[in-house]
Design a protein around this motif. Structure first.
Motif, PDB file in Angstrom:
ATOM      1  N   PRO A 159      30.384  -1.975  18.547  1.00  0.00           N
ATOM      2  CA  PRO A 159      30.374  -2.599  17.212  1.00  0.00           C
ATOM      3  C   PRO A 159      31.612  -3.468  16.968  1.00  0.00           C
ATOM      4  N   VAL A 165      31.054  -6.826  18.396  1.00  0.00           N
ATOM      5  CA  VAL A 165      30.218  -7.662  17.527  1.00  0.00           C
ATOM      6  C   VAL A 165      31.050  -8.153  16.344  1.00  0.00           C
ATOM      7  N   GLU A 166      31.789  -7.243  15.762  1.00  0.00           N
ATOM      8  CA  GLU A 166      32.561  -7.609  14.569  1.00  0.00           C
ATOM      9  C   GLU A 166      33.632  -8.648  14.880  1.00  0.00           C
ATOM     10  N   ARG A 176      33.756 -10.799  17.374  1.00  0.00           N
ATOM     11  CA  ARG A 176      33.318 -11.752  18.401  1.00  0.00           C
ATOM     12  C   ARG A 176      33.994 -13.109  18.238  1.00  0.00           C
ATOM     13  N   VAL A 177      34.303 -13.482  17.018  1.00  0.00           N
ATOM     14  CA  VAL A 177      34.970 -14.770  16.816  1.00  0.00           C
ATOM     15  C   VAL A 177      36.388 -14.718  17.379  1.00  0.00           C
ATOM     16  N   ARG A 182      39.594 -15.929  11.131  1.00  0.00           N
ATOM     17  CA  ARG A 182      39.166 -15.994  12.534  1.00  0.00           C
ATOM     18  C   ARG A 182      38.561 -17.344  12.883  1.00  0.00           C
TER      19      ARG A 182
END
Lengths: 546, 450
Positions: B223, B226-227, B229-230, B383
């Protein structure tokens, strides 16, 4: 984020779409009461609907969030054609995982870009600014709000909305913790936006049974449709909210920590409490401005309404009314309640029996059950008592638990019993005195019901209680006192009144009889319904002219 | 990175010269140790290869590629793991660090071992080199992971000790093995690997000691990927941009020119070490304290006027760090530019490389400045803006290097211009965001979501 917005307005049972439903004669707007919560106002609403079988009603229930109020507590009468619900908050969503948080973040980013591209300033935002910064709450503010040109995302993430927040911070609450102000700002205005966006329920006239959110919605719909609005206030909404705010432990008064829960109702003003207070007062003024008739229950409440901005010429006093329980009074008389002169033995025997004292109402902080318990505790030092707390306790379980713990701590578990809700016929026939220790009341039905059963009342000086106990007019006062009026949150005064009634059987009987005469003369249900029938007819006929 | 920040601050607050030096050496270790060591090893290898026998050219090429690939491919993992660790430190759930860290370490070891095998096959290395090269790739990848996690958790002394012991062991072992056993390049690589294993071992021990004995096996890292990813994409773009120009030159001009260009760039990169250390120490101490005090005051109930003052202090601090980093880098670059002929001679490059080396040094300085901008924006959790800078750097370096190759200009000029453009874009973003700090802090908050 806004996924639960669809659930902000829900109708069920009778119609699905409020905008295509046939208009009812009257749309009754209630907040947090009928038909999901038991209590005096709910009973009154139910009674009014049942008392006008020739009219059709739609009911709009303003609730806190979906599912907060459980099942209906009243069977809807046949003349209710629709029941709608609108919620101030959305249902709490489960915690997000990493993907959810990332998606939400992107959503918010995209929203902020879109919001910043908005060409025209929002009129709603301007209306909110006038409410909170300029202190206005008139027709122009209502007209601005009625535009409904501000979305929830714009409020939450927009630059103009933040500008309003900072203006409020600088001009209204310069010392308020800004983080708290930020969340309170959202908590205040997000429900307003949900209400503004709620589809209008068509009706020939609107009747709000409080100011607050229900009053705001009624004023908006009345403004949008041109249909007249009548407002009935039992308690004074803004004042009741003020009392709740003064002891609210979710408001941080100063930097460093959330204030401790208050044990008294002593007023306490902090910037955030002031913000909320002025918001509720503004809601009241908006409803007052739009209403054609403002109905209140007593002179005391009328004076408060005028002080809060209600135009005096619109205000009319229509007292509550109850069905008389003649058979019940006869029954009590048969039980030799009346002491016979020249037969002192009767009085002595009555005095030997323990006095049955009842607290009748919801077990919630505003009823101040704590004072009742403490009063009984004090009185028990002097007289024999049997105290009962009669009413639902599920609305505020924490408070109910604290009250039970207090009884236990005082060692009065045998003398003070929580018996839960009961039908009136079973309540008053078995009581000698009814005690009300509320911080706020309108015109308590409990008092009228007690009178109907010939039971004297001890009540705090709130709402119409003094008028109901000592008389409103000269003619009324001639009947004599039907109980005692005590100060708010004064267990000693309440205890003294209990002791006096316990020791003086003749006085108890006289006061019970005075109460019965009073309700018979001034507080009959048929009179109340007749007045409302005339008001409804006038409003509906005026819409036919439209 | 709060933990190491306070430790650095304590070193500085000690008031002694040794304390201050220790703080900045820690900055050097955390920010530069792996590639500094690599570059030192590669340079040593170049010097040794003039007098020794064996396939040193192959070893040099292999190590260069290994480090390039491990840095680029592991960067997203490091950023996410580092952020995940910081979050757990913040919410005081240290027991949720160990299980995903173990899994990430295993994944890195296996993954990079596989990559190492692919490399030795691709580079057609002799079997002896291949047997050492593949595990070494995995060790270097795991080192980076431990560094990213440990940087926030353990004492700077542990970091310094790990690299301080590993580096000389690597060098000494490489020379010793090469001389003791006639294994040529493979012997040197084996000796070098011994030092890297020592460093990794010390890092693992340091991290393990910083973690609680209990662990929550249900903790998952996915997770977080995913969170963040930037952030991962930013890190990937930034590290690719470090190597993109070399790849472009390799494709456009061939292996010899690329090796020459890479050598110039690698040596020029030394000039950023002082700025790296300065930035690291300043961001983790003074800037962090300003940043933290903003949020502390926010949570403690500061009214708007005080928050605005704190936001202004952050802005002032950010500008100070940008100016300070620029000053340190300008000083270092000026020194390197002035000493360019001598440096070129010491590292055995052709005298023709001097002007190119000077351009490369200026470009490296600008690239570090862009990195500082990324760091500042990441601090504010901006981000996307960080990704914009990293993306700008990657696209700029790739495109302009390619254009320079195409029109016959030195590729280093393209790199320099790309870094300059990125630094300017980043500066604009940082300035813009600092002006709307309070607005962004609040209006980005979700509502009604736990």
């Amino acid at each position: 984020m806004a996924t639960a917005d669809n659930a902000a307005f829900a109708s069920f049972g009778l119609v699905d779409d409020p905008e295509v439903a046939a208009p009812a004669d009257v749309c009754l707007l209630v907040e947090g009461t009928y038909p999901f919560v038991a209590g005096g106002v709910s009973s009154w609403v139910h009674d009014v609907i049942r008392g006008h079988p020739e009219l059709t009603f739609s009911v709009l229930f303003v609730g806190s969030y979906p599912g907060a109020h459980g099942e209906r507590r009243f069977e809807l009468p046949r003349n209710v054609v629709a029941l709608h619900q609108v919620f101030c908050q959305e249902t709490a969503l489960p915690p997000l995982d990493g993907a959810g948080r990332a998606a939400l973040r992107e959503q918010i980013r995209a929203l902020r870009i879109a919001i910043d591209a908005r060409p025209e300033p929002s009129r709603v935002l301007s209306g909110l600014e006038r409410m909170h910064v300029q202190g206005e709450a008139g027709a122009e503010v209502l007209a601005s709000l009625a535009c409904n040109d501000l979305t929830l995302p714009e409020l939450l993430h927009g630059r103009p909305s933040f500008q309003l927040l900072t203006t409020i911070a600088e001009r209204v609450a310069p010392d308020a913790p800004f983080l708290d102000l930020f969340w309170h700002y959202r908590a205040i205005f997000a429900p307003v936006l949900r209400l503004l966006a709620a589809p209008t329920v068509p009706a020939r006239c609107y009747h709000a049974v409080a100011t607050g959110y229900a009053g705001l919605l009624a004023a908006l719909w009345s403004h949008r449709t041109g249909r007249p609005l009548m407002l009935t206030e039992h308690g004074i909404y803004a004042r009741e909210r003020d009392m709740e705010l003064s002891r609210a432990d979710w408001i941080r008064d100063e930097a460093g920590g959330v204030s401790e829960p208050r044990s008294t109702w002593a007023p306490r003003i902090s910037p955030l409490r002031r913000l909320w207070s002025s918001f509720f007062k503004a809601l009241s003024r908006i409803a007052y401005v739009q209403a054609r008739h403002i109905i209140t229950l007593s002179d005391a409440n009328r004076a408060k309404q005028i002080a809060d901005g209600a135009p005096p010429e619109k205000i009319e006093i229509v007292p509550n009314g109850v069905e008389l329980q003649l058979s019940a009074v006869d029954q009590r008389q048969e039980q030799s309640e009346q002491p016979s002169e020249g037969r002192p033995g009767d009085a002595i025997s009555l005095q030997k029996r323990r006095l049955r004292v009842g607290f009748v109402g919801r077990v919630v902080p505003i009823k101040d059950l704590v004072t009742f318990i403490r009063a009984v505790d004090i009185a028990l030092n002097d007289v024999e008592l049997e105290a009962r707390v009669i009413g639902p306790a599920e609305e505020d379980p924490g408070y109910a638990t604290r009250c039970r713990q207090l009884v236990s701590r005082l060692g009065r578990s045998e003398s003070i019993q929580f018996v839960g809700p009961m039908p009136p016929a079973k309540i008053y026939g078995d009581l000698d005195v009814v005690v009300l220790t509320s911080f706020s009341e309108g015109q308590p039905l409990v008092i009228l019901e007690a009178y109907a059963w010939g039971v004297p009342v001890i009540a705090t000086e709130v709402g119409a209680c003094r008028e109901m106990i000592e008389g409103r007019s000269d003619e009324d006062r001639k009947i004599g006192a039907s109980g005692f009026v005590t100060r708010v949150a004064s267990p000693k005064e309440t205890a003294a009144a209990i002791v006096r009634l316990a020791r003086d059987v003749r006085l108890r009987w006289q006061m019970g009889a005075a109460g019965h005469r009073r309700v018979t003369t001034f507080y009959q249900r048929r009179d109340m319904l007749a007045r409302y029938r005339a008001l409804y007819t006038g409003l509906i006929e005026s819409t036919e002219r439209i | 990175m709060a933990g190491i920040g306070w430790k650095l601050q304590r070193m500085i607050d000690h008031g002694s010269l040794s304390g201050t030096i220790a703080a900045y050496l820690t900055g050097v270790a955390v920010t530069s140790a792996p590639w500094l060591l690599t570059t030192a090893v590669l340079t040593s290898l170049r010097l040794v290869s003039r007098h020794a026998t064996g396939d040193f050219v192959g070893v040099e090429r292999f190590l260069t590629v290994v480090y390039a690939i491990t840095v680029v491919l592991s960067a997203p993992v490091h950023v996410v793991v580092s952020r995940y660790t910081s979050d757990r430190l913040y919410d005081r759930h240290l027991e949720r660090i160990s299980p995903p860290l173990r899994r990430a370490t295993a994944l890195i070891l296996v993954g990079f071992a596989a990559i190492g095998v692919g490399l030795v096959i691709g580079l057609r290395l002799p079997l002896a080199l291949a047997l050492v090269g593949a595990p070494l790739t995995a060790v270097i990848g795991a080192q980076w992971l431990m560094l990213s996690v440990g940087g926030g958790m353990m004492s700077p002394i542990v970091l310094l000790r790990a690299f301080g012991l590993g580096a000389p062991v690597s060098l000494v072992a490489a020379l010793a093995v090469e001389r003791a056993a006639p294994a040529g390049g493979a012997g040197y690589l084996f000796g070098f690997a011994i030092g890297q294993v020592v460093t990794l071992g010390l890092l693992v021990r340091g991290v393990a000691r910083a973690l609680p004995p209990t662990s929550d096996e249900s903790a998952r890292l996915y997770p977080a990927f995913v969170e963040y990813r930037v952030l991962a994409a930013s890190a990937f773009a930034y590290y690719v941009s470090i190597w993109a120009d070399k790849i472009v030159v390799y494709v456009a001009k061939g292996g010899d020119t690329a090796a020459f260009y890479a050598a110039i760039a690698a040596v020029a990169w030394f000039s950023v070490i002082p700025a790296f250390a300065w930035i690291y120490v300043q961001v983790e101490t003074a800037f962090y304290q300003r940043f933290r005090s903003f949020y502390t005051e926010l949570e403690a109930g500061a009214p708007l006027r005080e928050l605005k003052q704190h936001a202004e202090l952050i802005s002032v601090e950010a500008r100070r760090i940008l100016r300070g980093a620029a000053a340190v880098q300008v000083g270092a670059t000026a020194l390197v530019v002035a000493a360019a002929p001598r440096i070129v001679d010491v590292v055995a490059l052709s005298p023709d490389a001097t002007p190119l080396f000077r351009l490369a040094a200026i470009g490296a300085g600008l690239q570090v400045f862009a990195l500082l901008e990324v760091l500042l924006l990441t601090y504010f959790d901006l981000r996307r803006d960080a990704l914009v800078i990293c993306g700008c750097l990657l696209i700029g370096v790739t495109t302009l290097t390619a254009i320079c190759c195409a029109i016959g200009w030195p590729p280093v000029a393209g790199h320099l211009v790309a870094c300059a453009i990125t630094a300017v874009v980043g500066l604009g973003l940082v300035r813009q965001r600092l002006q709307t700090l309070v607005l962004d802090t609040f209006q980005s908050q979700p509502f009604g979501v736990a």
